[in-house]
Design a protein around this motif. Sequence first.
Motif, mmCIF file in Angstrom:
data_model
loop_
_atom_site.group_PDB
_atom_site.id
_atom_site.type_symbol
_atom_site.label_atom_id
_atom_site.label_comp_id
_atom_site.label_asym_id
_atom_site.label_seq_id
_atom_site.Cartn_x
_atom_site.Cartn_y
_atom_site.Cartn_z
ATOM 1 N N ILE A 16 45.694 86.124 48.055
ATOM 2 C CA ILE A 16 45.925 85.196 49.166
ATOM 3 C C ILE A 16 46.887 84.088 48.740
ATOM 4 O O ILE A 16 47.816 83.714 49.477
ATOM 5 N N ARG A 22 40.775 83.302 55.650
ATOM 6 C CA ARG A 22 41.935 82.851 54.868
ATOM 7 C C ARG A 22 42.914 83.988 54.636
ATOM 8 O O ARG A 22 44.130 83.788 54.660
ATOM 9 N N TYR A 23 42.374 85.187 54.399
ATOM 10 C CA TYR A 23 43.264 86.345 54.224
ATOM 11 C C TYR A 23 44.029 86.617 55.512
ATOM 12 O O TYR A 23 45.260 86.810 55.488
ATOM 13 N N TRP A 52 41.354 88.924 44.911
ATOM 14 C CA TRP A 52 41.691 88.651 46.309
ATOM 15 C C TRP A 52 42.042 87.182 46.512
ATOM 16 O O TRP A 52 42.915 86.850 47.331
ATOM 17 N N GLU A 53 41.394 86.323 45.760
ATOM 18 C CA GLU A 53 41.751 84.901 45.817
ATOM 19 C C GLU A 53 43.205 84.715 45.397
ATOM 20 O O GLU A 53 43.980 83.994 46.053
ATOM 21 N N LEU A 93 37.160 92.969 50.169
ATOM 22 C CA LEU A 93 37.457 91.561 50.455
ATOM 23 C C LEU A 93 36.154 90.827 50.743
ATOM 24 O O LEU A 93 35.439 91.176 51.688
ATOM 25 N N MET A 121 36.279 85.250 52.564
ATOM 26 C CA MET A 121 37.737 85.140 52.472
ATOM 27 C C MET A 121 38.444 85.747 53.674
ATOM 28 O O MET A 121 39.672 85.685 53.747
ATOM 29 N N PRO A 169 36.386 89.394 43.309
ATOM 30 C CA PRO A 169 36.797 88.361 44.272
ATOM 31 C C PRO A 169 37.993 87.552 43.801
ATOM 32 O O PRO A 169 38.824 87.135 44.614
#
Length: 335
Positions: free
Chosen positions: A324, A192-193, A320-321, A185, A189, A317
């Motif tokens: 979320i 936000r995660y 993971w974006e 991660l 982030m 990345p």
Amino acid sequence: MHLALDDGGGAGSGGWLALSMPNETPYARLTPDLVLDAITACGLWPDGRLLALNSYENRVWQVGLEEARPVIAKFYRPGRWSDAAILEEHTFAQELADAELPVVAPRPFAGRTLLHHDGYRYALSPRHGGRAPSLESADQLEWLGRLIARMHTVGAHDSFTHRGRIDRDTSIAQPMQAVLACALLPPGMHDRYRQAVERIDRLVAMRFEAVGPVRTLRLHGDCHPGNVLWTDEGPHFVDLDDARMGPAVQDLWMLAHDERAMDALLEGYTSMRDFDHAELALIPALRAMRQVHYAGWIAARWHDPAFPAAFPFAAEPRWWEQHITDLHEQADEFE
């Protein structure tokens, strides 16, 4: 034809498992020769044919035997389950088989189903082939509903002591910590995660509270289409590796891609066993828990060389974006 194999929380399943990280390379010594030696130690005679099956959490091989049908050898991930928890899985599988349910149970050797060889724990079971069920078929869904109801009737006779239950700690809190502790991660982030998962956790808690107490029982726990194999004689279930205590709806919702499919499953289920329809309101919460857990499972297992090879997207990345974003969209469904 597909083979009976251990999915073990792999791609597309997520699994309900303890996210321990005891060994950097837990299967580094599990060579083909060691597998064959383990089979020979049971008094069987391998013919040298080995087929590695699609499994990530554990390691599973189809082993050819001389003058006998092949067996499936499942080597348990070190440090995940205790011996007592594995034996509860085996006992449950045998109870289901004794009740004439189509479940693949481990084969005993000298009265033992949990075997040990050179530091590894393993079990052997018969090979059963099959194909994926047709989840568009109301007849097949009703058939599955009846079998799951019978499975739950057996499951309700006793409780697991060592295998835990489906809850927010193992499905949300532990996976979140695994993600935050790993290097996958991106640091930018993290907040936000965490906010997305905490939102999911809050909504899941509210949904369970709104539904109120539900009866829990011993479940298959990971009853998705990959763990159901169909033959001309009908379906059979494989892979009880994620068996836990939980609500009955957990073994139904992953087989129902829409309301019509759930109606067909319940048509079969309720012909054999009562079902608390209030549990249907738990499906969005269970789905969200599984989504959080999936990412945590990959993060916790990233040290296993099989995982970067199987899930390379988790190093990006942008994945993971999207994860979320998906969590917030999932939360929107039942906020």
